[in-house]
Design an enzyme around this catalytic site. Structure first.
Site, PDB file in Angstrom:
ATOM      1  N   TYR A  54     -12.087  -2.697  -2.008  1.00 27.25           N
ATOM      2  CA  TYR A  54     -12.520  -2.729  -0.604  1.00 27.25           C
ATOM      3  C   TYR A  54     -14.053  -2.687  -0.480  1.00 27.25           C
ATOM      4  CZ  TYR A  54      -7.872  -2.473   1.545  1.00 27.25           C
ATOM      5  OH  TYR A  54      -6.603  -2.758   1.990  1.00 27.25           O
TER       6      TYR A  54
ATOM      7  N   HIS B 192      -1.661  -5.595   1.709  1.00 26.43           N
ATOM      8  CA  HIS B 192      -2.935  -6.310   1.558  1.00 26.43           C
ATOM      9  C   HIS B 192      -2.609  -7.692   1.022  1.00 26.43           C
ATOM     10  CE1 HIS B 192      -6.966  -7.490   0.309  1.00 26.43           C
ATOM     11  NE2 HIS B 192      -6.372  -7.958  -0.784  1.00 26.43           N
TER      12      HIS B 192
ATOM     13  N   GLU C  33      -9.607 -10.659  -7.019  1.00 26.20           N
ATOM     14  CA  GLU C  33      -8.740  -9.488  -6.827  1.00 26.20           C
ATOM     15  C   GLU C  33      -7.636  -9.418  -7.887  1.00 26.20           C
ATOM     16  OE1 GLU C  33      -9.395  -9.281  -1.964  1.00 26.20           O
ATOM     17  OE2 GLU C  33      -7.419  -9.788  -2.754  1.00 26.20           O
TER      18      GLU C  33
ATOM     19  N   LYS D 248       0.834  -1.199   0.000  1.00 32.25           N
ATOM     20  CA  LYS D 248       0.000   0.000   0.000  1.00 32.25           C
ATOM     21  C   LYS D 248       0.878   1.262   0.000  1.00 32.25           C
ATOM     22  CE  LYS D 248      -3.361  -2.479   2.901  1.00 32.25           C
ATOM     23  NZ  LYS D 248      -4.265  -2.337   4.067  1.00 32.25           N
TER      24      LYS D 248
ATOM     25  N   ASN E   8      -1.060  -0.276   7.462  1.00 33.36           N
ATOM     26  CA  ASN E   8      -0.429  -1.545   7.839  1.00 33.36           C
ATOM     27  C   ASN E   8       0.300  -2.201   6.675  1.00 33.36           C
ATOM     28  OD1 ASN E   8      -2.616  -2.303   6.362  1.00 33.36           O
ATOM     29  ND2 ASN E   8      -3.653  -3.415   8.002  1.00 33.36           N
TER      30      ASN E   8
HETATM   31  P1  IDP Z   1      -6.736  -7.224   6.424  1.00 32.06           P
HETATM   32  O1  IDP Z   1      -6.013  -6.226   5.541  1.00 32.06           O
HETATM   33  O2  IDP Z   1      -5.873  -7.711   7.551  1.00 32.06           O
HETATM   34  O3  IDP Z   1      -7.405  -8.325   5.653  1.00 32.06           O
HETATM   35  P2  IDP Z   1      -9.418  -6.081   6.761  1.00 32.06           P
HETATM   36  O4  IDP Z   1     -10.256  -6.315   7.977  1.00 32.06           O
HETATM   37  O5  IDP Z   1      -9.800  -6.775   5.499  1.00 32.06           O
HETATM   38  O6  IDP Z   1      -7.894  -6.399   7.182  1.00 32.06           O
HETATM   39  O7  IDP Z   1      -9.385  -4.510   6.528  1.00 32.06           O
HETATM   40  C1  IDP Z   1      -8.892  -3.983   5.314  1.00 32.06           C
HETATM   41  C2  IDP Z   1      -8.008  -2.813   5.638  1.00 32.06           C
HETATM   42  O8  IDP Z   1      -8.801  -1.775   6.225  1.00 32.06           O
HETATM   43  C3  IDP Z   1      -6.921  -3.085   6.677  1.00 32.06           C
HETATM   44  O9  IDP Z   1      -5.767  -3.696   6.121  1.00 32.06           O
HETATM   45  C4  IDP Z   1      -6.642  -1.696   7.194  1.00 32.06           C
HETATM   46  O10 IDP Z   1      -5.814  -0.966   6.281  1.00 32.06           O
HETATM   47  C5  IDP Z   1      -8.033  -1.085   7.217  1.00 32.06           C
HETATM   48  N1  IDP Z   1      -8.728  -1.258   8.503  1.00 32.06           N
HETATM   49  C6  IDP Z   1      -9.298  -2.381   8.993  1.00 32.06           C
HETATM   50  N2  IDP Z   1      -9.871  -2.164  10.202  1.00 32.06           N
HETATM   51  C7  IDP Z   1      -9.669  -0.847  10.474  1.00 32.06           C
HETATM   52  C8  IDP Z   1     -10.024  -0.011  11.585  1.00 32.06           C
HETATM   53  O11 IDP Z   1     -10.640  -0.428  12.562  1.00 32.06           O
HETATM   54  N3  IDP Z   1      -9.614   1.304  11.497  1.00 32.06           N
HETATM   55  C9  IDP Z   1      -8.931   1.801  10.436  1.00 32.06           C
HETATM   56  N4  IDP Z   1      -8.593   1.039   9.376  1.00 32.06           N
HETATM   57  C10 IDP Z   1      -8.940  -0.263   9.395  1.00 32.06           C
HETATM   58 MG    MG Z   2      -8.994  -8.195   4.255  1.00 34.94          MG
END
Ligand code: IDP
Ligand code: MG
Length: 148
Positions: A49, A115, A126, A9, A112
């Site tokens: 997303y 993805h 995807e 990202k 983070n």
């Molecule tokens: P993942 O990337 O570990 O699969 P997902 O739950 O699919 O996590 O969420 C997609 C992305 O959305 C996350 O990687 C992160 O960048 C963002 N995200 C998820 N939960 C939160 C939150 O509670 N606050 C802010 N951003 C979030």
């Molecule tokens: Mg995810």
């Protein structure tokens, strides 16, 4: 061989962690099948997303994913989807265990770094969203007999 979509990202690109993260995936024994730098449009980010539409962090997440270049990659190998998720660590960088990409390199929930597709079915969808079929290259690595 199973394939998965991995995105570095915009925070990974801005923080110059592209090489570090790719190195971890290579060393694990996965094979790179596709790679490109993409400035994601809001349309692409929203499709990617779509599952999170309506959540409180959705708008911010789209803004984040479109805020700069993303490295889009397809990696393949045995159990590639699960292997990449394990290497990534859990979503919240503050809670992801040491040794994982997020655990070692991220402290944010949103920012983070990576993805990774969460199932082979989602990986196929995807990959089709981010890549044209002709952009993927198949070959076998010369050390495949040692790695697999
Ligand atoms: P993942 O990337 O570990 O699969 P997902 O739950 O699919 O996590 O969420 C997609 C992305 O959305 C996350 O990687 C992160 O960048 C963002 N995200 C998820 N939960 C939160 C939150 O509670 N606050 C802010 N951003 C979030
Ligand atoms: Mg995810």
């Amino acid at each position: 061989m199973q394939q998965t979509l991995l995105l570095l990202k915009p925070d990974a690109v801005q923080r110059r962690l592209v090489g570090e993260i790719i190195s971890r995936l290579e060393k694990k024994g996965l094979r790179l099948a596709g790679l490109k730098l993409v400035q994601a449009s809001t349309t692409l980010a929203a499709s990617h997303y779509a599952v999170h539409k309506g959540k409180p962090f959705y708008d911010s997440l789209l803004q984040f994913l479109t805020s700069g270049p993303t490295v889009a990659m397809v990696w393949e190998g045995r159990e590639a989807v699960a292997v990449c998720r394990t290497l990534m660590g859990i979503t919240d960088g503050a809670k992801a265990p040491p040794g994982t990409i997020r655990g070692d390199l991220a402290i944010s929930v949103q920012n983070n770094l990576v993805h990774g597709s969460d199932s082979p079915e989602n990986a196929a969808a995807e990959i089709a969203l981010w890549f044209q079929p002709g952009e993927l290259v198949s070959c076998s690595n010369c050390d495949a007999n040692w790695v697999n």
